[in-house]
Structure formats: C-alpha cells, structure tokens
Design a protein around this motif. Structure first.
Motif, PDB file in Angstrom:
ATOM      1  N   ASP A 189       1.833  -9.311  -4.792  1.00 16.12           N
ATOM      2  CA  ASP A 189       0.718  -9.652  -5.670  1.00 16.12           C
ATOM      3  C   ASP A 189      -0.024  -8.406  -6.131  1.00 16.12           C
ATOM      4  N   VAL A 190      -0.108  -7.422  -5.244  1.00 20.23           N
ATOM      5  CA  VAL A 190      -0.854  -6.188  -5.536  1.00 20.23           C
ATOM      6  C   VAL A 190      -0.074  -4.992  -5.011  1.00 20.23           C
ATOM      7  N   VAL A 191       0.027  -3.954  -5.830  1.00 26.60           N
ATOM      8  CA  VAL A 191       0.462  -2.631  -5.363  1.00 26.60           C
ATOM      9  C   VAL A 191      -0.755  -1.725  -5.410  1.00 26.60           C
ATOM     10  N   GLN A 192      -1.117  -1.154  -4.267  1.00 25.81           N
ATOM     11  CA  GLN A 192      -2.287  -0.276  -4.188  1.00 25.81           C
ATOM     12  C   GLN A 192      -1.846   1.157  -3.957  1.00 25.81           C
ATOM     13  N   LEU A 193      -2.245   2.049  -4.858  1.00 27.11           N
ATOM     14  CA  LEU A 193      -1.936   3.471  -4.759  1.00 27.11           C
ATOM     15  C   LEU A 193      -3.088   4.185  -4.076  1.00 27.11           C
ATOM     16  N   GLU A 194      -2.782   4.904  -3.014  1.00 22.21           N
ATOM     17  CA  GLU A 194      -3.813   5.641  -2.287  1.00 22.21           C
ATOM     18  C   GLU A 194      -3.956   7.034  -2.892  1.00 22.21           C
ATOM     19  N   SER A 195      -4.816   7.152  -3.868  1.00 25.83           N
ATOM     20  CA  SER A 195      -5.152   8.390  -4.569  1.00 25.83           C
ATOM     21  C   SER A 195      -4.389   8.507  -5.882  1.00 25.83           C
ATOM     22  N   SER A 196      -5.047   9.132  -6.834  1.00 31.37           N
ATOM     23  CA  SER A 196      -4.447   9.363  -8.151  1.00 31.37           C
ATOM     24  C   SER A 196      -3.305  10.358  -8.088  1.00 31.37           C
ATOM     25  N   LEU A 197      -3.104  11.045  -6.963  1.00 29.36           N
ATOM     26  CA  LEU A 197      -1.975  11.951  -6.818  1.00 29.36           C
ATOM     27  C   LEU A 197      -0.647  11.197  -6.880  1.00 29.36           C
ATOM     28  N   VAL A 249       0.855  -1.184   0.000  1.00 32.61           N
ATOM     29  CA  VAL A 249       0.000   0.000   0.000  1.00 32.61           C
ATOM     30  C   VAL A 249       0.892   1.234   0.000  1.00 32.61           C
ATOM     31  N   VAL A 250       0.772   2.063  -1.034  1.00 34.32           N
ATOM     32  CA  VAL A 250       1.568   3.284  -1.136  1.00 34.32           C
ATOM     33  C   VAL A 250       0.644   4.468  -0.851  1.00 34.32           C
ATOM     34  N   SER A 251       0.976   5.221   0.182  1.00 31.75           N
ATOM     35  CA  SER A 251       0.097   6.309   0.637  1.00 31.75           C
ATOM     36  C   SER A 251       0.796   7.651   0.522  1.00 31.75           C
ATOM     37  N   THR A 252       0.013   8.692   0.324  1.00 33.93           N
ATOM     38  CA  THR A 252       0.550  10.050   0.289  1.00 33.93           C
ATOM     39  C   THR A 252       0.897  10.576   1.673  1.00 33.93           C
ATOM     40  N   ARG A 253       0.308   9.986   2.709  1.00 36.10           N
ATOM     41  CA  ARG A 253       0.511  10.448   4.081  1.00 36.10           C
ATOM     42  C   ARG A 253       0.595   9.244   5.010  1.00 36.10           C
ATOM     43  N   PHE A 254       1.264   9.420   6.131  1.00 35.67           N
ATOM     44  CA  PHE A 254       1.271   8.398   7.175  1.00 35.67           C
ATOM     45  C   PHE A 254      -0.090   8.414   7.856  1.00 35.67           C
ATOM     46  N   PRO A 255      -0.779   7.265   7.927  1.00 37.12           N
ATOM     47  CA  PRO A 255      -2.191   7.295   8.328  1.00 37.12           C
ATOM     48  C   PRO A 255      -2.469   7.037   9.803  1.00 37.12           C
ATOM     49  N   TYR A 256      -1.501   7.298  10.673  1.00 35.46           N
ATOM     50  CA  TYR A 256      -1.730   6.996  12.080  1.00 35.46           C
ATOM     51  C   TYR A 256      -1.178   8.117  12.955  1.00 35.46           C
ATOM     52  N   PRO A 257      -1.925   8.572  13.961  1.00 29.54           N
ATOM     53  CA  PRO A 257      -3.260   8.105  14.330  1.00 29.54           C
ATOM     54  C   PRO A 257      -4.316   8.557  13.316  1.00 29.54           C
ATOM     55  N   PRO A 258      -5.372   7.765  13.133  1.00 26.56           N
ATOM     56  CA  PRO A 258      -6.364   8.055  12.091  1.00 26.56           C
ATOM     57  C   PRO A 258      -7.395   9.084  12.552  1.00 26.56           C
ATOM     58  N   ARG A 259      -6.983  10.355  12.560  1.00 20.65           N
ATOM     59  CA  ARG A 259      -7.850  11.421  13.076  1.00 20.65           C
ATOM     60  C   ARG A 259      -8.474  12.263  11.975  1.00 20.65           C
ATOM     61  N   TRP A 260      -8.304  11.864  10.716  1.00 23.98           N
ATOM     62  CA  TRP A 260      -8.908  12.604   9.604  1.00 23.98           C
ATOM     63  C   TRP A 260      -9.279  11.598   8.536  1.00 23.98           C
ATOM     64  N   GLY A 261     -10.129  12.045   7.604  1.00 17.35           N
ATOM     65  CA  GLY A 261     -10.782  11.113   6.707  1.00 17.35           C
ATOM     66  C   GLY A 261      -9.852  10.241   5.891  1.00 17.35           C
ATOM     67  N   PHE A 262      -8.868  10.849   5.196  1.00 17.04           N
ATOM     68  CA  PHE A 262      -7.962  10.077   4.356  1.00 17.04           C
ATOM     69  C   PHE A 262      -7.225   9.040   5.193  1.00 17.04           C
ATOM     70  N   ALA A 263      -6.665   9.465   6.328  1.00 22.33           N
ATOM     71  CA  ALA A 263      -5.909   8.555   7.174  1.00 22.33           C
ATOM     72  C   ALA A 263      -6.786   7.430   7.698  1.00 22.33           C
ATOM     73  N   THR A 264      -8.013   7.744   8.057  1.00 25.40           N
ATOM     74  CA  THR A 264      -8.906   6.719   8.588  1.00 25.40           C
ATOM     75  C   THR A 264      -9.165   5.628   7.567  1.00 25.40           C
ATOM     76  N   ARG A 265      -9.417   6.011   6.316  1.00 19.33           N
ATOM     77  CA  ARG A 265      -9.674   5.002   5.285  1.00 19.33           C
ATOM     78  C   ARG A 265      -8.440   4.128   5.050  1.00 19.33           C
ATOM     79  N   VAL A 266      -7.284   4.757   4.889  1.00 21.91           N
ATOM     80  CA  VAL A 266      -6.063   3.988   4.634  1.00 21.91           C
ATOM     81  C   VAL A 266      -5.781   3.039   5.794  1.00 21.91           C
ATOM     82  N   TYR A 267      -5.842   3.559   7.008  1.00 18.87           N
ATOM     83  CA  TYR A 267      -5.522   2.748   8.191  1.00 18.87           C
ATOM     84  C   TYR A 267      -6.502   1.595   8.373  1.00 18.87           C
ATOM     85  N   GLN A 268      -7.791   1.876   8.340  1.00 20.58           N
ATOM     86  CA  GLN A 268      -8.775   0.832   8.621  1.00 20.58           C
ATOM     87  C   GLN A 268      -8.709  -0.289   7.586  1.00 20.58           C
TER      88      GLN A 268
END
Length: 411
Positions: free
Chosen positions: A110-118, A5-24
C-alpha cells in the motif's frame, strides 16, 4: 496496511539518530500493519538481523557498487566532473533497485516509504503510494556545512552540493504522494515548494521508559556530548566544544571535564583528545554517561532536522545547554526546559551558571522531562505517520500511471 520501508542503513541496534528514527517508527507501525524493511547489507551483523526480524520482516541487499567499494575521494572528484550530487552516488548501483522491483512484483504494498531524499533516484513500481521521510532538508544541511567549514575546499564542495541537491530535493517533494518531516519549520519549507503534496510533522521522539531519570552519582563539573562523529555536524560540534568552549571553562575551573561519546574515525577521535576532554568511541548504552553528567551539552553549529540527543537528554531529566540550532524544531523554551546559548563565551557562561546553581539544573531537568512525556513519545510520532499513510493510500491502484520519483526529479 502493507508497508515497505526502504532505508539507507540497517537501523539496528538503534545507537544513532537516523537508525533510532527508522527503527522506532517501523517497529511501532509493525504492531498494527505488515512492515517490510529493505536496506543495504553494509555493516550488518547476522545476529542483529535476527533480533530485528522478531519485530518486522527484513530484506538486506549485498551491493557491489557505491562508495563502500570505491575511494570516497575518487567519488567526490567524479561528482565534481559530472552534474550529479556526490551524496546521491553513494546509493547508485542496481542491487537496491532490483530488490525493490522484486518485492513489489511479489506482493502488493500500500505504501513505499523512502528514508531520506538520498534514495530519491529509486524508481518505484506503479501501485503503492510513495512517502518520503525527510530526516533533514538535505540541501539546507549542505548549505550550513559550507558556511561552517574551516577549509576553503570543503566550503566550496558543500556549496556545490547544496546547489545541486536543492532542485533535486524540491522536485522529489512534488513527485511523492506524502512527505513526513521532523518539525513545523521543515513542513513550511516543503509546502512552499510542493503545495500539492501531503505533509505531516512526525517529530523525532524518545522512549520515555528507556530514557528515564535514575539516581546516579553526578561527576562534579562534568560535561557530556554524544553523537556519531562520522557525521560532519556532530564532529564540528565536538570541535567547537574542545576548541572554543572548554578553554574558557578551564580558565575558571581547571578540573572541568568533557566526555565525547560516539563512534568516529580514529584520526578524528585522536584530534579531540586533549586536556580535560576524553573520547569514548561507540558505547552500547549512552544513558550512564548522560545520567552522570553535571551538564549535557549540544554545541551544534550546522545540521538540520531535529536532534535526538536533545530529546533523550531531556527525557533523562538532565540539565542541558545547547545552541539555538541544536534544539531547532523542538518545542523548548530557553530558561524553562534548558539554556540556549550560541556564542562560545555565552555557552561557557551558561554551563557555569548550572555549575553554580544545581537547583536551576534540577528545575530545568524536571520541566524538560515533563515536556518529553507529554509531547515526544515515539508512539505519538508513529500515530502521526500512520495517519499520513492512510491519507495518501489509494484504495484502487490497479491501473495508476507509474510515477517513479527519479524520473520526475530529473535524474
């Protein structure tokens, strides 16, 4: 499966929407699969890294480039002079790309997942299936921001961003193997432009055990709006609340109060403080604020995807008034789960009706809670995402052609 999982931001603690989705989603996938998170190191606390490593593997990358090292205004001006979107420039630089290549050379994913088209300019080594998690249709967000902005310069800037990002994002949809979206509406948009790409609706969910109705004293005639205020759609919603909705309510109820919860620039927070309105900044736990509100409000006029603030408020069983865009993509019914009002006069009237009829608020809160329990758990969302991974994964990727999204999307 082995999932990167490749994310634009570190998702922890999940206190905002983007982070919450990535983390959960990542932590729930990690209960069954081997999940590695790769993301930039900006704003990361070492203690938080260790906490997240208890649930999945974490790789963080120190970056020398990107907007963190430059003036945002200078980067915007550079994007105007060039042909690329300003928002893509935020993640330029070799560090994230090098780390991605290194990880894919060290192990087989097996899978590379990009978190957002950015992140769509990253080149993915041959082998794994590529899944794009579209938190929003970004060009649509930029378009809506151009329509909602007060400043002519900002309107022009976001209009240009939308026109540049639209072809990039649509080509990216065609380049990836699969695309996860948050709503059926977004799924139709992707399918219209990328009919060969597998698309799955993976809705934003809510932890129904964590966000559970509690007995708490409700502050009379109190409103709460929560959202990170360094995200333009949330900041615009907060201005809409204090500039246009609150004056109408205060004309009828001088004691009405609004609490705006979320981090933001100090100058923006200061502008929001006025008679009847207070701003908390970031808080470690939003639940006490929501639970004590007479009405939870979601006065959004721009944005995309689906709003976690809606599903979290409903999971707590709170009465809610939102705009139609605020609850877009969530299977709610006006008058059954919440009240939907767009015009500031109508929005204020919706709040007033809940002040006047607490029983109505209790009925809406109860039906909203039942809907969250039945249809919006994170476990159900993660199951849908894993089904997409299984669908797009190829059993034999020993010699597939390289299909880097950046090359196909026309970097």
């Amino acid at each position: 499966m082995r999932i990167l999982v490749v994310s634009t931001r570190f998702p922890y603690p999940p206190r905002w929407g983007f982070a919450t989705r990535v983390y959960q989603l990542a932590r729930l996938l990690a209960r069954r699969d081997q999940v590695t998170l790769l993301c930039p190191a900006e704003g990361v606390e070492p203690a938080d890294v260790e906490l997240l490593r208890a649930e999945l593997e974490v790789e963080i990358v120190e970056r020398a480039g990107g907007t963190a090292a430059r003036s945002k205004r200078a980067t915007q001006l550079a994007s105007l002079a060039g042909g690329r979107s300003f928002h893509l420039r935020e993640f330029e630089g070799p560090e994230l790309q090098d780390a991605l290549a290194r990880l894919c050379s060290e192990r087989r994913f097996d899978v590379v997942q990009l978190e957002s088209s950015l992140l769509g300019e990253l080149e993915i080594p041959a082998g794994p299936a590529v899944v794009l998690d579209e938190h929003n249709v970004e060009y649509e967000v930029f378009e809506r921001m151009s329509e909602g902005e007060r400043s002519p310069l900002r309107r022009a800037f976001y209009r240009l961003e939308s026109s540049r990002f639209r072809p990039f994002e649509q080509r990216l949809w065609r380049a990836v193997d699969g695309c996860a979206v948050t709503s059926p509406r977004d799924a139709r948009e992707v399918e219209a432009h990328a009919p060969e790409t597998a698309v799955a609706v993976v809705p934003n969910g809510v932890d129904v055990d964590y966000f559970r109705p509690v007995a708490r004293r409700v502050e009379p005639r109190s409103l709460v709006f929560n959202g990170v205020l360094d995200y333009r759609p949330n900041l615009d919603g907060a201005w809409f609340l204090v500039d246009e909705i609150m004056p109408r309510l205060r004309a009828r109820f001088p004691d009405v109060s609004a609490t705006i919860v979320g981090r933001g620039a100090q100058a923006d927070l200061a502008r929001l403080r006025r008679a009847g309105a207070q701003v908390t900044g970031e808080v470690p736990d939003v639940r006490p604020h929501l639970a004590s509100a007479a009405v939870v409000v979601v006065p959004l006029r721009i944005g995309g995807g689906t709003r976690l603030k809606v599903v979290e408020g409903l999971a707590l069983g709170r009465p809610m008034v939102t705009t139609a865009l605020g609850c877009e993509g969530i299977d709610v019914v006006d008058g059954e789960h919440l009240l939907v009002r767009d015009d500031p006069e109508q929005f204020a009237a919706g709040v007033e009706s809940l002040f006047a009829d607490p029983d109505l608020g209790q009925r809406l809160g109860a039906t909203g809670r039942r809907l969250m329990e039945s249809a919006y758990s994170w476990e159900a969302a993660a199951s849908r995402l894993r089904s997409l991974h299984e669908h797009v994964r190829l059993d034999d990727r020993s010699s597939p052609p390289s299909r880097p999204p950046a090359a196909v999307a026309g970097r």
